[in-house]
Design a protein around this motif. Structure first.
Motif, PDB file in Angstrom:
ATOM      1  N   ALA A  64      -0.570  -2.501  13.013  1.00  0.00           N
ATOM      2  CA  ALA A  64      -0.078  -2.012  11.732  1.00  0.00           C
ATOM      3  C   ALA A  64      -1.241  -1.875  10.756  1.00  0.00           C
ATOM      4  O   ALA A  64      -2.243  -2.584  10.863  1.00  0.00           O
ATOM      5  N   LEU A  65      -1.066  -0.960   9.825  1.00  0.00           N
ATOM      6  CA  LEU A  65      -1.982  -0.806   8.695  1.00  0.00           C
ATOM      7  C   LEU A  65      -1.166  -1.023   7.438  1.00  0.00           C
ATOM      8  O   LEU A  65      -0.080  -0.465   7.302  1.00  0.00           O
ATOM      9  N   GLU A  66      -1.682  -1.827   6.528  1.00  0.00           N
ATOM     10  CA  GLU A  66      -1.035  -2.040   5.241  1.00  0.00           C
ATOM     11  C   GLU A  66      -2.073  -1.785   4.162  1.00  0.00           C
ATOM     12  O   GLU A  66      -3.121  -2.422   4.143  1.00  0.00           O
ATOM     13  N   LEU A  67      -1.789  -0.837   3.298  1.00  0.00           N
ATOM     14  CA  LEU A  67      -2.705  -0.504   2.211  1.00  0.00           C
ATOM     15  C   LEU A  67      -2.040  -0.867   0.895  1.00  0.00           C
ATOM     16  O   LEU A  67      -1.101  -0.202   0.453  1.00  0.00           O
ATOM     17  N   GLU A  68      -2.505  -1.976   0.296  1.00  0.00           N
ATOM     18  CA  GLU A  68      -1.994  -2.387  -1.014  1.00  0.00           C
ATOM     19  C   GLU A  68      -2.540  -1.444  -2.068  1.00  0.00           C
ATOM     20  O   GLU A  68      -3.710  -1.054  -2.029  1.00  0.00           O
ATOM     21  N   ASN A  69      -1.706  -1.108  -3.029  1.00  0.00           N
ATOM     22  CA  ASN A  69      -2.083  -0.226  -4.140  1.00  0.00           C
ATOM     23  C   ASN A  69      -2.561   1.140  -3.659  1.00  0.00           C
ATOM     24  O   ASN A  69      -3.457   1.741  -4.242  1.00  0.00           O
ATOM     25  N   ALA A  70      -1.957   1.638  -2.593  1.00  0.00           N
ATOM     26  CA  ALA A  70      -2.367   2.912  -2.002  1.00  0.00           C
ATOM     27  C   ALA A  70      -2.318   4.056  -3.005  1.00  0.00           C
ATOM     28  O   ALA A  70      -3.130   4.973  -2.937  1.00  0.00           O
ATOM     29  N   PHE A  71      -1.389   4.007  -3.933  1.00  0.00           N
ATOM     30  CA  PHE A  71      -1.197   5.107  -4.870  1.00  0.00           C
ATOM     31  C   PHE A  71      -1.622   4.746  -6.285  1.00  0.00           C
ATOM     32  O   PHE A  71      -1.215   5.382  -7.246  1.00  0.00           O
ATOM     33  N   ALA A  72      -2.454   3.725  -6.404  1.00  0.00           N
ATOM     34  CA  ALA A  72      -3.000   3.308  -7.695  1.00  0.00           C
ATOM     35  C   ALA A  72      -4.455   3.771  -7.781  1.00  0.00           C
ATOM     36  O   ALA A  72      -5.046   4.181  -6.788  1.00  0.00           O
TER      37      ALA A  72
END
Length: 152
Positions: A64-72
């Motif tokens: 899995a890939l998790e990108l925190e604040n991807a759209f910030a």
């Protein structure tokens, strides 16, 4: 999701909620599912009434890939989760701050200077808009809508 997967969805289903008095007559929450030709399924949501997160999570059978604040604009942290035999591994990468707006302006200027189409031409925005209309249509009808024929 269209950009990440490099393909157009075949079908969309959606549900919409209204009712939070603070929001008024706006659509409070929308949740929708996109089904793609590769078999990928994207489950997405947006809400004016829920706690704000801007995260992106991608899951596969291998990890899995998790990108925190991807759209910030700042604060992105990438977590890569994968199997290591019977164990599980997690790697964290903090992404360097970069001005997304400045990068976008530089990209458009470079496209103009070198007579090239930008990565996100206006047609992409039109496709997004048509897909959003299909999401609202699916929510209103209460059943999936075929979007494989969306074109401009």
């Amino acid at each position: 999701m269209r950009t990440l997967l490099g393909e157009e969805p075949l079908e969309v289903s959606a549900q919409m909620v209204r009712g939070d008095e603070r929001i008024g007559e706006l659509d409070e929450t929308i949740a929708f599912t996109l089904r793609f030709p590769s078999g990928a399924i994207a489950q997405c949501s947006a809400s004016y009434a829920a706690y704000e997160t801007k995260d992106l999570r991608l899951y596969s059978e291998d990890g899995a890939l998790e990108l925190e604040n991807a759209f910030a604009y700042t604060g992105q942290r990438l977590f890569t989760r994968h199997r290591l035999g019977d164990a599980r591994g997690v790697e964290e990468t903090r992404l360097a701050h970069a001005s997304a707006f400045a990068q976008e302006i530089d990209h458009f200027a470079d496209a103009i200077l070198h007579d090239r189409a930008p990565q996100t031409p206006g047609e992409e925005g039109v496709r997004d808009h048509l897909l959003m209309e299909a999401i609202y249509r699916a929510a209103g009808l209460g059943h999936p809508v075929d979007v494989s024929d969306i074109s401009i």
